[in-house]
Design an enzyme around this catalytic site. Sequence first.
Site, PDB file in Angstrom:
ATOM      1  N   LYS A  71      22.998  23.460  18.457  1.00 56.98           N
ATOM      2  CA  LYS A  71      24.159  24.175  19.011  1.00 56.98           C
ATOM      3  C   LYS A  71      25.382  24.133  18.108  1.00 56.98           C
ATOM      4  CE  LYS A  71      22.353  25.376  22.975  1.00 56.98           C
ATOM      5  NZ  LYS A  71      22.149  26.748  23.380  1.00 56.98           N
ATOM      6  N   SER A 113      13.452  19.360  25.279  1.00 55.52           N
ATOM      7  CA  SER A 113      13.242  20.801  25.105  1.00 55.52           C
ATOM      8  C   SER A 113      12.347  21.052  23.898  1.00 55.52           C
ATOM      9  CB  SER A 113      14.570  21.547  24.954  1.00 55.52           C
ATOM     10  OG  SER A 113      15.151  21.276  23.705  1.00 55.52           O
TER      11      SER A 113
END
Lengths: 315, 90
Positions: free
Chosen positions: A43, A257
């Site tokens: 991110k 994830s």
Amino acid sequence: MRFDSLLDSLGHTPLVGLPRLSPSPDVRLWAKLEDRNPTGSVKDRPALWMIAQAEKDGLLAPGCTILEPTSGNTGISLAMAARLRGYRMVCVMPENTSEERRQILRMWGAEIIASPAAGGSNEAVRVAKGLAAEHPDWVMLYQYGNEANARAHYETTGPELLADLPSVTHFVAGLGTTGTLMGVGRYLRERVPDVKIVAAEPRYGELVYGLRNIDEGFVPELYDESVLTTRFSVGSADALRRTRELLDQEGIFAGLSTGGALHAALGMARKAVKAGERADIAFIVADGGWKYLSTGAYEGTLEEAESRLEGQLWA
Amino acid sequence: MAIEVRIPTILRTHTDGAKAVEGKGSTLDELFADLDTRHPGLRGKLVDGGRLRKFVNVYLNDEDVRFLDGLGTELADGDDVTILPAVAGG
């Protein structure tokens, strides 16, 4: 490698082979280690690009307040950059996220507004939109609809990947804002004939899908179905199992994830083996496992770990 | 032929609270029509104008049916169908 500052060290992450998990010399898996970014997650790329674009557009100046709905990593990236650039950071985060994420956000000076667990990130988006309307001077970068999110991956992640692996046949990543898949997917589709772009969407416990009605559903504005080849829903049991396999067999300590992305990557590998086709399958390691230690994901049996994750936003 | 269909919380008003129901059909469209005979109103929540509703995701053995053949996706005995509302990640 030398950089002028931490922010300048963004990207250029290693791509490592998985010799033990790859099924054969003709069907190989490759992990792009996005935990090697300034705050430890993929991110950092969209967050820093969104801030840079907002500064360029004159939306952000020192003293401004940034507001963002986030389940963790985007908020952490924005909080670090906001601290360095002189912005105040307000995150709206679902209450069913790990304690580490809260501590890290507070460490970089972010204020956290909790949104209800039921409804997951949908609720965080709804609460943030309400706050944005109440505070028109706050700047919501809005990762779900900000084209700089996907562009960060089109301009950096995609080119890095193709330079390191010109023979790439598949790209697999987790699906959240869809920015990684849209950006890298478009970049590769323009350059690699027949490349397959595969999404691994986390499937959480029921609580997270506790909407009041079906029209409260959410599809990120960035999402363009035509970029994807296919999309898999990966439950917490499969994500956990693969996260541990990655740790046990290849030594990579990743967040949950990543286990979801690996599960989809292994599914594509199995198909390639069956069809007798060669494949170079790259997938994204979105972050390391550090922020998820308190969830108990790495200890005890898989069944125990799975029950501890029930109702948690693990991706 | 029996196909297990997992129902999200939000649609269980149509299944008397059941988390999963069984149905039959050679395509997804037929399966939803079959389910609607025992769970009236369910199909209308999933399909509108011959297409899946925007905020409804349907997975056949974990793969999104929009990337298969949509409502025309063929089913086989023992298949597993999961219905979920579209939610945000990130």
